[in-house]
Design a protein around this motif. Sequence first.
Motif, PDB file in Angstrom:
ATOM      1  N   LEU A   1       0.708  -1.175  -0.033  1.00 13.15           N
ATOM      2  CA  LEU A   1      -0.058  -0.139  -0.236  1.00 13.15           C
ATOM      3  C   LEU A   1       0.910   1.161  -0.080  1.00 13.15           C
ATOM      4  O   LEU A   1       0.495   2.518  -0.430  1.00 13.15           O
ATOM      5  N   GLY A   2       2.115   1.201   0.674  1.00 14.06           N
ATOM      6  CA  GLY A   2       2.856   2.336   0.675  1.00 14.06           C
ATOM      7  C   GLY A   2       4.068   2.130   1.375  1.00 14.06           C
ATOM      8  O   GLY A   2       4.214   0.975   2.009  1.00 14.06           O
ATOM      9  N   THR A   3       5.081   3.136   1.250  1.00 15.01           N
ATOM     10  CA  THR A   3       6.383   3.237   1.953  1.00 15.01           C
ATOM     11  C   THR A   3       6.464   4.303   2.660  1.00 15.01           C
ATOM     12  O   THR A   3       6.209   5.485   2.052  1.00 15.01           O
ATOM     13  N   PHE A   4       7.095   4.446   4.058  1.00 14.42           N
ATOM     14  CA  PHE A   4       7.046   5.617   4.831  1.00 14.42           C
ATOM     15  C   PHE A   4       8.627   5.947   4.404  1.00 14.42           C
ATOM     16  O   PHE A   4       9.570   5.368   5.037  1.00 14.42           O
ATOM     17  N   GLU A   5       8.577   7.096   4.100  1.00 14.09           N
ATOM     18  CA  GLU A   5      10.048   7.657   3.621  1.00 14.09           C
ATOM     19  C   GLU A   5      10.430   8.808   4.719  1.00 14.09           C
ATOM     20  O   GLU A   5       9.537   9.859   4.859  1.00 14.09           O
ATOM     21  N   GLY A   6      11.657   8.838   4.910  1.00 16.42           N
ATOM     22  CA  GLY A   6      12.311   9.638   6.096  1.00 16.42           C
ATOM     23  C   GLY A   6      13.290   9.501   6.927  1.00 16.42           C
ATOM     24  O   GLY A   6      13.951  10.295   7.369  1.00 16.42           O
ATOM     25  N   HIS A   7      13.509   7.975   7.337  1.00 16.52           N
ATOM     26  CA  HIS A   7      14.538   7.667   8.106  1.00 16.52           C
ATOM     27  C   HIS A   7      15.784   7.595   7.544  1.00 16.52           C
ATOM     28  O   HIS A   7      15.944   7.572   6.066  1.00 16.52           O
ATOM     29  N   LYS A   8      16.972   7.799   8.045  1.00 18.21           N
ATOM     30  CA  LYS A   8      18.416   8.110   7.418  1.00 18.21           C
ATOM     31  C   LYS A   8      19.167   7.048   8.237  1.00 18.21           C
ATOM     32  O   LYS A   8      20.379   6.985   8.089  1.00 18.21           O
ATOM     33  N   GLY A   9      18.576   5.779   8.549  1.00 16.12           N
ATOM     34  CA  GLY A   9      19.326   4.506   8.832  1.00 16.12           C
ATOM     35  C   GLY A   9      18.386   3.213   9.208  1.00 16.12           C
ATOM     36  O   GLY A   9      17.102   3.501   8.640  1.00 16.12           O
ATOM     37  N   ALA A  10      18.857   2.280   9.196  1.00 18.91           N
ATOM     38  CA  ALA A  10      17.771   0.853   9.343  1.00 18.91           C
ATOM     39  C   ALA A  10      16.788   1.112  10.377  1.00 18.91           C
ATOM     40  O   ALA A  10      17.081   1.665  11.390  1.00 18.91           O
ATOM     41  N   VAL A  11      15.777   0.850  10.071  1.00 13.44           N
ATOM     42  CA  VAL A  11      14.412   0.842  10.734  1.00 13.44           C
ATOM     43  C   VAL A  11      14.412  -0.600  11.514  1.00 13.44           C
ATOM     44  O   VAL A  11      14.371  -1.915  10.984  1.00 13.44           O
ATOM     45  N   TRP A  12      14.391  -0.611  13.090  1.00 10.17           N
ATOM     46  CA  TRP A  12      14.277  -1.900  13.955  1.00 10.17           C
ATOM     47  C   TRP A  12      12.928  -2.288  14.532  1.00 10.17           C
ATOM     48  O   TRP A  12      12.959  -3.328  14.503  1.00 10.17           O
ATOM     49  N   GLY A  13      12.339  -1.157  14.534  1.00 10.41           N
ATOM     50  CA  GLY A  13      10.986  -1.603  15.227  1.00 10.41           C
ATOM     51  C   GLY A  13       9.791  -0.624  14.487  1.00 10.41           C
ATOM     52  O   GLY A  13      10.108   0.276  14.164  1.00 10.41           O
ATOM     53  N   VAL A  14       8.536  -1.343  14.498  1.00 12.35           N
ATOM     54  CA  VAL A  14       7.518  -0.601  13.883  1.00 12.35           C
ATOM     55  C   VAL A  14       6.313  -0.939  14.515  1.00 12.35           C
ATOM     56  O   VAL A  14       6.334  -2.114  15.397  1.00 12.35           O
TER      57      VAL A  14
END
Length: 329
Positions: A56-69
């Motif tokens: 459905l979509g991608t959340f753009e904005g982090h500048k590093g690995a995402v570890w938790g959601v």
Amino acid sequence: MAVPTTLRQTPLTCSGHTRPVVDLAFSGFTEKGYFLISACKDGKPMMRQGDTGDWLGTFEGHKGAVWGVALSQDASKAASGAADFIAKVWDAVTGEEIHSFQHQHIVKCVAFSPDGSLLATGSNEKLLRIYDLNNPTDPFIISGHTSGLRHIAFLGNGEKIVSCADDRTVRFWERSTGKEIHRIDFTSIPNGMEVSNDDAILTVASGNTVSFWNTTNFEKIKEYQVPSQVHSASLHPSRSVFVCGGEDFKMYKIDYSNGQELESFKGHFGPVHCVRFSPDGELYASGSEDGTLRLWQTTVGKSYGLWKCSTETPTSSEILSPAKAETAA
């Protein structure tokens, strides 16, 4: 004479990520079904329809690995914690960023309170932070862990919090005061932790074991050995079975009452980092070092989502990717 057929587990493979998938979470039920969010070391959390895996979509904005959601129960908000020392809250419908909370170290885990008004974060600072999203000023900070946190969750109406960390403990906290209510020590790091839908049972994956704990009196209910080092486990809403995955690339389905292995499938091409049952228990999702999410049927052969009951055994997995979704749009 009818030729007998053997039903084979055929997972739906959700591609699109370019690095290992390290965390995932389902929403509750909404008017549009339920939803799934995934965390990946590529720094781009993805939102999908829960029962089909459709992107459905991608959340753009982090500048590093995402570890938790995390997803709020009504799927209106999403949250992510990353190696850029930031936790973000997103509008899950539009993909727009709502809040960005600076930390002093890598944010490993995030969780919404049941009503979606609070966000809890856990980081390598060894601290828990609680943000009031209606008045997001300075967070309430809870200290006590002696190593970086791995997972965090609210209990009940949000009055209690449970967390696990690299200090080999699971701890229960009173949210309003930050007081530690109870502590459980493990011989290995608790890699995975899940609170059941009814808040009654805490599932912990640690070493080669999956254990189940009463969240009221903190007593151990059951503990079972698993053939591999296990990273994550999830209990079915009916408490009939649990699933788990880890170092040997396999997904295991095990009888909750006696620990008997019912099924095992080697669908991933790398260690399994995270597993979760959908809110209705009809499927479970897994995320792996191989960069994919896979959706597995709880009852093989049942028509549900993209699985259609047939006498023929499918020969390949359905591939669902952002590129495909965009092409079809």
